[in-house]
Motif scaffolding. Structure first.
Motif, mmCIF file in Angstrom:
data_model
loop_
_atom_site.group_PDB
_atom_site.id
_atom_site.type_symbol
_atom_site.label_atom_id
_atom_site.label_comp_id
_atom_site.label_asym_id
_atom_site.label_seq_id
_atom_site.Cartn_x
_atom_site.Cartn_y
_atom_site.Cartn_z
ATOM 1 N N SER A 1 16.125 -1.117 0.366
ATOM 2 C CA SER A 1 17.217 -2.093 0.329
ATOM 3 C C SER A 1 18.169 -1.827 -0.834
ATOM 4 C CB SER A 1 16.638 -3.507 0.202
ATOM 5 O OG SER A 1 17.620 -4.450 -0.145
ATOM 6 N N HIS A 2 17.624 -1.779 -2.043
ATOM 7 C CA HIS A 2 18.462 -1.659 -3.236
ATOM 8 C C HIS A 2 17.586 -1.316 -4.436
ATOM 9 C CE1 HIS A 2 16.979 -5.835 -3.293
ATOM 10 N NE2 HIS A 2 17.102 -5.777 -4.617
ATOM 11 N N ILE A 3 18.229 -1.067 -5.548
ATOM 12 C CA ILE A 3 17.541 -0.832 -6.810
ATOM 13 C C ILE A 3 17.411 -2.156 -7.543
ATOM 14 C CG2 ILE A 3 17.691 0.319 -9.062
ATOM 15 C CD1 ILE A 3 19.218 2.578 -7.605
ATOM 16 N N ASP A 4 16.222 -2.415 -8.054
ATOM 17 C CA ASP A 4 15.981 -3.669 -8.761
ATOM 18 C C ASP A 4 16.964 -3.818 -9.921
ATOM 19 O OD1 ASP A 4 14.483 -6.069 -9.254
ATOM 20 O OD2 ASP A 4 13.512 -5.042 -10.936
ATOM 21 N N LEU B 1 17.188 8.127 -13.571
ATOM 22 C CA LEU B 1 16.460 7.445 -12.510
ATOM 23 C C LEU B 1 15.039 7.049 -12.910
ATOM 24 C CD1 LEU B 1 17.361 9.788 -9.500
ATOM 25 C CD2 LEU B 1 18.374 7.556 -10.005
ATOM 26 N N ALA B 2 14.490 7.714 -13.900
ATOM 27 C CA ALA B 2 13.054 7.670 -14.169
ATOM 28 C C ALA B 2 12.489 6.258 -14.312
ATOM 29 C CB ALA B 2 12.730 8.490 -15.410
ATOM 30 N N SER B 3 13.223 5.354 -14.915
ATOM 31 C CA SER B 3 12.702 4.014 -15.167
ATOM 32 C C SER B 3 13.077 2.999 -14.089
ATOM 33 C CB SER B 3 13.218 3.502 -16.520
ATOM 34 O OG SER B 3 14.640 3.390 -16.496
ATOM 35 N N LEU B 4 13.779 3.438 -13.057
ATOM 36 C CA LEU B 4 14.261 2.508 -12.037
ATOM 37 C C LEU B 4 13.181 2.179 -11.014
ATOM 38 C CD1 LEU B 4 17.833 3.946 -11.327
ATOM 39 C CD2 LEU B 4 17.174 2.126 -12.924
ATOM 40 N N GLU B 5 13.312 0.996 -10.425
ATOM 41 C CA GLU B 5 12.442 0.580 -9.331
ATOM 42 C C GLU B 5 13.303 0.182 -8.144
ATOM 43 O OE1 GLU B 5 8.435 -1.253 -11.147
ATOM 44 O OE2 GLU B 5 10.222 -2.438 -11.608
ATOM 45 N N VAL B 6 12.780 0.423 -6.953
ATOM 46 C CA VAL B 6 13.502 0.096 -5.720
ATOM 47 C C VAL B 6 12.779 -1.024 -4.981
ATOM 48 C CG1 VAL B 6 14.495 2.395 -5.454
ATOM 49 C CG2 VAL B 6 12.261 1.885 -4.414
ATOM 50 N N ILE B 7 13.513 -1.697 -4.096
ATOM 51 C CA ILE B 7 12.939 -2.695 -3.205
ATOM 52 C C ILE B 7 12.931 -2.100 -1.803
ATOM 53 C CG2 ILE B 7 13.030 -5.058 -2.356
ATOM 54 C CD1 ILE B 7 12.673 -4.804 -5.406
ATOM 55 N N ASN B 8 11.731 -1.820 -1.288
ATOM 56 C CA ASN B 8 11.586 -1.363 0.083
ATOM 57 C C ASN B 8 11.245 -2.547 0.968
ATOM 58 O OD1 ASN B 8 12.144 1.377 -0.345
ATOM 59 N ND2 ASN B 8 10.032 1.802 -0.957
ATOM 60 N N CYS B 9 11.887 -2.634 2.128
ATOM 61 C CA CYS B 9 11.748 -3.832 2.950
ATOM 62 C C CYS B 9 11.876 -3.498 4.429
ATOM 63 C CB CYS B 9 12.793 -4.882 2.550
ATOM 64 S SG CYS B 9 14.494 -4.450 2.993
ATOM 65 N N HIS C 1 0.818 -1.215 0.000
ATOM 66 C CA HIS C 1 0.000 0.000 0.000
ATOM 67 C C HIS C 1 0.850 1.264 0.000
ATOM 68 C CE1 HIS C 1 -4.165 -1.497 0.597
ATOM 69 N NE2 HIS C 1 -3.545 -2.534 1.125
ATOM 70 N N GLY C 2 2.116 1.139 0.383
ATOM 71 C CA GLY C 2 2.970 2.313 0.527
ATOM 72 C C GLY C 2 2.721 2.995 1.860
ATOM 73 N N PRO C 3 3.300 4.176 2.079
ATOM 74 C CA PRO C 3 3.185 4.860 3.364
ATOM 75 C C PRO C 3 1.736 5.178 3.728
ATOM 76 C CG PRO C 3 4.886 5.886 2.009
ATOM 77 C CD PRO C 3 4.148 4.928 1.124
ATOM 78 N N ILE C 4 1.478 5.259 5.050
ATOM 79 C CA ILE C 4 0.170 5.718 5.488
ATOM 80 C C ILE C 4 0.096 7.240 5.389
ATOM 81 C CG2 ILE C 4 -0.243 3.718 6.945
ATOM 82 C CD1 ILE C 4 0.491 5.466 9.377
ATOM 83 N N ILE D 1 9.044 -5.181 -1.150
ATOM 84 C CA ILE D 1 8.107 -4.836 -2.217
ATOM 85 C C ILE D 1 8.800 -3.966 -3.250
ATOM 86 C CG2 ILE D 1 7.238 -2.846 -0.933
ATOM 87 C CD1 ILE D 1 5.062 -5.100 -3.133
ATOM 88 N N LYS D 2 8.576 -4.276 -4.518
ATOM 89 C CA LYS D 2 9.143 -3.483 -5.606
ATOM 90 C C LYS D 2 8.230 -2.292 -5.893
ATOM 91 C CE LYS D 2 10.557 -5.740 -9.241
ATOM 92 N NZ LYS D 2 10.558 -6.421 -10.587
#
Length: 296
Positions: free
Chosen positions: A204-207, A142-150, A103-106, A180-181
């Motif tokens: 965590s890191h960039i996908d 950066l525009a096309s990058l995705e990150v992994i938040n954990c 859901h992402g941040p509250i 989550i990506k």
């Protein structure tokens, strides 16, 4: 009611609002608008009861319960007791609450200082401004990058170092160590402004990159989030301060504190959906301020 800026770009002191009585519809609408304009709202008018605190937050949005007991308020303190999120003396890295969930941040958080022996500040940084201030060439890369938040829920109190998927033990289930990506740029759900979705704590890191490669990219973004080019506000606590902030737009953290046993902050949060839905599929059994439903 009027709003006095706390800094040139974010934060406002709310003056002339009586929190002992219910807010009118006009007052509630003005507060909602101010929250997304100023990002941080400070109420400094003496004692505020838990009931008044919850009623104020319900006037701005929908109060959601984080506690297994069903109580709408939780607490943050160096003294670890039931229904208190223990804060140690080490620094707390910048983050938005629950940004590691699908859901992402509250929506927004609030803290009320029932007690504080020192004015050790909470720090806020504006991720909308960070996105706007990135150089065009860096933004394009950066525009096309995705990150992994954990988040590692077996590591209570480790908020002074970045959570990494590379540190996840083979036997750890995804429910205990969720990742989550997400896009590196996301949109604010209300203002629709673009913001940077990278946290020194939860990202965590960039996908497609390893930790070292990711850190090199994070280092390029960091000055625009938290450094000389950033928009920041440091709130120095006084007893009975109530601070509300836009958790979608801001990341918050703090430097190391002396861990005064007299520090106790009451926490009430708002979000369009309940915490059980936000935390679906996650089993934070070691985390003291999550609902019983979220553990199911």
């Amino acid at each position: 009611m009027k709003f006095e800026p706390l800094s040139p770009q974010i934060g406002a002191h709310v003056i002339g609002l009586d929190l002992t009585a219910p807010l009118s519809g006009t007052e509630a609408e003005a507060l909602r608008g101010a929250l997304y304009r100023y990002r941080v709202l400070l109420f400094r008018q003496g004692p505020i009861s838990p009931e008044e605190h919850v009623r104020l937050m319900n006037s701005i949005g929908h109060v959601v319960v984080e506690l297994a007991s069903g109580k709408p308020a939780s607490y943050i303190s160096p003294v670890k007791v039931d229904e208190v999120l223990n804060e140690g003396p080490r620094n707390l890295l910048f983050h938005s609450e629950y940004m590691f969930t699908r859901h992402g941040p509250i929506q927004a958080l609030s803290l009320y200082a029932e007690a504080c022996e020192r004015d050790e500040p909470t720090l806020f940084a504006d991720m909308v401004h960070a996105a706007k201030s990135l150089p065009k060439e860096l933004r394009q890369r950066l525009a096309s990058l995705e990150v992994i938040n954990c988040c590692d829920f077996s590591a209570e109190g480790r908020e002074y170092e970045r959570f990494r998927m590379s540190l996840k033990r083979p036997e750890q289930p995804d429910a205990e160590y969720p990742g989550i990506k997400q896009p590196i740029f996301v949109r604010h759900p209300v203002t629709h402004e673009e913001l940077v979705n990278v946290s020194p704590l939860f990202t965590s890191h960039i996908d497609g990159m390893n930790d070292e490669q990711s850190d090199a990219v994070f280092a390029q973004i960091y000055p625009y989030q938290f450094g000389a080019s950033a928009v920041r506000y440091a709130h120095k606590w006084q007893p009975h301060d109530l601070v509300i902030w836009d958790n979608w737009a801001l990341e918050h953290g703090r430097d190391a504190i002396q861990c005064a046993p007299g520090r106790k902050l009451r926490r009430v949060v708002i979000n369009p959906v309940d915490i059980a839905s936000v935390m679906s599929g996650i089993d934070p059994s070691s985390f003291p301020i999550t609902t019983a439903q979220a553990r199911a």
